[in-house]
Design a protein around this motif. Structure first.
Motif, short mmCIF file in Angstrom:
data_model
loop_
_atom_site.label_atom_id
_atom_site.label_comp_id
_atom_site.label_asym_id
_atom_site.label_seq_id
_atom_site.Cartn_x
_atom_site.Cartn_y
_atom_site.Cartn_z
N GLN A 145 0.82 -1.20 0.00
CA GLN A 145 0.00 0.00 0.00
C GLN A 145 0.86 1.26 0.00
O GLN A 145 0.57 2.22 -0.72
N GLU A 146 1.92 1.26 0.82
CA GLU A 146 2.80 2.43 0.85
C GLU A 146 3.48 2.64 -0.49
O GLU A 146 3.61 3.77 -0.98
N ARG A 147 3.93 1.55 -1.11
CA ARG A 147 4.62 1.66 -2.40
C ARG A 147 3.66 2.13 -3.48
O ARG A 147 4.01 2.97 -4.31
N LEU A 148 2.45 1.61 -3.46
CA LEU A 148 1.47 2.01 -4.47
C LEU A 148 1.05 3.46 -4.28
O LEU A 148 0.81 4.17 -5.27
N ALA A 149 0.94 3.91 -3.05
CA ALA A 149 0.51 5.29 -2.79
C ALA A 149 1.54 6.31 -3.26
O ALA A 149 1.20 7.48 -3.43
N GLN A 150 2.78 5.88 -3.50
CA GLN A 150 3.83 6.80 -3.96
C GLN A 150 4.05 6.75 -5.46
O GLN A 150 4.86 7.51 -5.99
N ASP A 152 3.33 7.42 -9.38
CA ASP A 152 2.69 8.43 -10.21
C ASP A 152 1.49 7.82 -10.92
O ASP A 152 1.56 6.70 -11.44
N PHE A 153 0.36 8.55 -10.95
CA PHE A 153 -0.84 8.03 -11.59
C PHE A 153 -0.61 7.70 -13.07
O PHE A 153 -1.20 6.76 -13.60
N GLU A 154 0.26 8.45 -13.72
CA GLU A 154 0.46 8.27 -15.15
C GLU A 154 1.31 7.04 -15.46
O GLU A 154 1.32 6.58 -16.60
N THR A 155 2.00 6.49 -14.47
CA THR A 155 2.86 5.33 -14.70
C THR A 155 2.24 4.02 -14.23
O THR A 155 2.90 2.99 -14.28
N LEU A 156 0.99 4.03 -13.76
CA LEU A 156 0.37 2.83 -13.22
C LEU A 156 -0.02 1.87 -14.34
O LEU A 156 -0.52 2.28 -15.38
N THR A 157 0.21 0.59 -14.10
CA THR A 157 -0.28 -0.44 -15.01
C THR A 157 -1.76 -0.69 -14.73
O THR A 157 -2.34 -0.15 -13.78
N ALA A 158 -2.39 -1.54 -15.56
CA ALA A 158 -3.80 -1.84 -15.36
C ALA A 158 -4.04 -2.51 -14.01
O ALA A 158 -5.01 -2.20 -13.31
N GLU A 159 -3.16 -3.44 -13.62
CA GLU A 159 -3.32 -4.13 -12.33
C GLU A 159 -3.11 -3.17 -11.17
O GLU A 159 -3.82 -3.22 -10.16
N GLU A 160 -2.11 -2.29 -11.28
CA GLU A 160 -1.86 -1.32 -10.22
C GLU A 160 -3.02 -0.31 -10.12
O GLU A 160 -3.35 0.15 -9.03
N ARG A 162 -6.20 -1.01 -10.73
CA ARG A 162 -7.27 -1.70 -10.02
C ARG A 162 -6.98 -1.74 -8.52
O ARG A 162 -7.87 -1.57 -7.69
N ALA A 163 -5.71 -1.97 -8.17
CA ALA A 163 -5.35 -2.00 -6.75
C ALA A 163 -5.52 -0.63 -6.11
O ALA A 163 -5.94 -0.51 -4.96
N LEU A 164 -5.20 0.43 -6.85
CA LEU A 164 -5.35 1.77 -6.31
C LEU A 164 -6.83 2.08 -6.06
O LEU A 164 -7.18 2.69 -5.05
N ALA A 378 -0.28 16.86 -6.94
CA ALA A 378 -1.44 15.97 -6.99
C ALA A 378 -1.18 14.87 -8.00
O ALA A 378 -1.99 14.61 -8.88
N HIS A 379 -0.03 14.20 -7.85
CA HIS A 379 0.38 13.21 -8.84
C HIS A 379 0.32 11.78 -8.32
O HIS A 379 0.47 10.83 -9.09
N ASN A 380 0.12 11.59 -7.02
CA ASN A 380 0.01 10.24 -6.47
C ASN A 380 -0.98 10.26 -5.31
O ASN A 380 -1.52 11.30 -4.93
N LEU A 381 -1.21 9.07 -4.75
CA LEU A 381 -2.22 8.94 -3.71
C LEU A 381 -1.79 9.63 -2.42
O LEU A 381 -2.63 10.15 -1.68
#
Length: 420
Positions: A145-150, A152-160, A162-164, A378-381
């Motif tokens: 969760q900590e890693r995903l929250a950091q 960038d929204f523009e670099t997320l894969t489809a699986e990431e 969905r996890a977000l 406002a680029h990540n969670l």
């Protein structure tokens, strides 16, 4: 869990299935406790187990708390009690499919997440299939969760991605409360309530045995979100919408407007219980999604049609935009000045602040910057969750605007903001 009676030898297996079904509903968002599974088993003793309609009606009467939960319950019931191929059904729900030109059925991603977290064990006697990596991201560890929250929204894969979405839904964001000048009754505090204490003493035959107190009341801060949905902001806008949906479900006082080439009020659409349905409704309603940008014209429409209705009560404006606008800079400057007079304060959330050496040099950014109280990323969670404490507006802590040379707020001696 109740034990089986000799007359019903199939009850132990039924008890396990009912318990598992209740856990599935709880993971899908229903407010259930272990007591609901006990009540369900007791209810099933008084109906015909072989009648599918009676079982559905009995379980629905126990778990449903509103009509909006009925579609999700029916989908979970049909999927759990009919088809043993859970993995295949879950994949079919995660991946839309069109058959013979017909539109795909409406999907429930909350149910898909719950099924992904609860895969059935392999049947005994069958060889285990070869191990392969399956990254269903509904159940996340704290480190994930900590890693995903950091990210960038523009670099997320489809699986990431969905996890977000799952992480935002389960976190239940809340804005910090505002402290008001009004006082309310309290068990303890710094303001003694002499009148209430005297009335209590009269009821106690003149004995001042206990004091009554008052303290400052708190309220949820009113927030107006102006979200840029132009092509350069598409991924960030979608993530902010999911975050706003979580705030709306937490009963926050929020109005949400989208703007690209025109202004659209999507506050009512965000009140949908399922975030995926809400975002799908919004993307179908907004015609200029991922199009051009006319920030000045959109602000002019907001100031004339919505500002007096939504910016009362010391409301805070969150402007989410990269500030890239090449047309009518004078109009943008004038409308930002007008918005400054309506709003209690303006916070500019810019995804471009993710770059360490960012400096607002574009003409549109230069027109917006003098009228805002703070500039934040406002680029990540993590940057969105930071708003929960930023909007506290504590009267004991002066609000500090981010200086132009330090967009991330790292300047040890920042310039103070203008007085509200």
């Amino acid at each position: 869990m109740p034990h089986a009676t000799p007359a019903t030898p199939s009850l132990p297996m039924l008890a396990r299935n009912v318990t598992h079904f209740m856990r599935l509903l709880r993971d899908a968002g229903f407010g259930l406790s272990p007591a609901h599974a006990v009540d369900a088993l007791d209810a099933l003793r008084h109906i015909d187990i072989g009648a599918r309609g009676e079982v559905r009606a009995a379980l629905a009467a126990l778990v449903l708390s509103g009509p909006d939960q009925r579609p999700l319950f029916d989908a979970a019931f049909d999927l759990f009690w009919r088809d043993p191929d859970w993995e295949g059904k879950m994949r079919a729900m995660l991946l839309p499919r069109v058959d013979a030109g017909a539109p795909p059925p409406r999907r429930s991603n909350r149910l898909a997440d719950a099924l992904a977290a609860r895969q059935p064990p392999p049947s005994p006697g069958k060889p285990n299939p070869p191990a392969r990596e399956e990254r269903f991201t509904a159940p996340l560890t704290f480190s994930d969760q900590e890693r995903l929250a950091q990210h960038d929204f523009e670099t997320l894969t489809a699986e990431e991605w969905r996890a977000l979405q799952h992480l935002v839904r389960t976190r239940r964001a809340h804005l910090a409360l505002q402290r008001t000048r009004r006082l309310r009754a309290a068990a303890c505090g710094t303001h003694a309530d002499l009148r209430a204490s005297a009335r209590l003493a009269v009821r106690q035959h003149g004995e001042w045995l206990r004091w009554k107190y008052r303290k400052h009341a708190e309220r949820k801060p009113p927030v107006v979100l102006l979200l840029d949905i132009s092509g350069s902001m598409s991924q960030y806008s979608r993530a902010v919408l999911y975050f706003c949906h979580a705030l709306m479900q937490s009963r926050e006082r929020m109005h949400v407007f989208l703007f690209g080439t025109r202004l659209t009020n999507v506050t009512r659409a965000l009140r949908e219980r399922d975030p995926d349905e809400a975002v799908a409704l919004i993307t179908g309603q907004v015609r200029d999604w991922a199009g051009g940008t006319r920030i000045g014209a959109a602000l002019a429409q907001f100031n004339r049609q919505w500002a007096r209705r939504t910016l009362s009560g010391r409301a805070t404006v969150l402007l989410v935009s990269d500030g890239i606008d090449l047309e009518h800079i004078d109009l943008l400057d004038a409308e930002m000045a007008r918005l400054r007079r309506f709003a209690h304060r303006i916070i500019w959330l810019n995804p471009l602040l993710r770059y360490a050496g960012f400096s607002p040099q574009a003409r549109g950014m230069q027109a917006i910057l003098p009228h805002v109280d703070a500039l934040r990323p406002a680029h990540n969670l993590d940057s969105l969750f930071a708003l929960e404490s930023l909007l506290a507006d504590d009267a004991r802590r002066p609000f500090i605007a981010t200086p132009k040379g330090s967009p991330h707020g790292d300047d040890p001696d920042p310039a103070p903001a203008r007085a509200p």
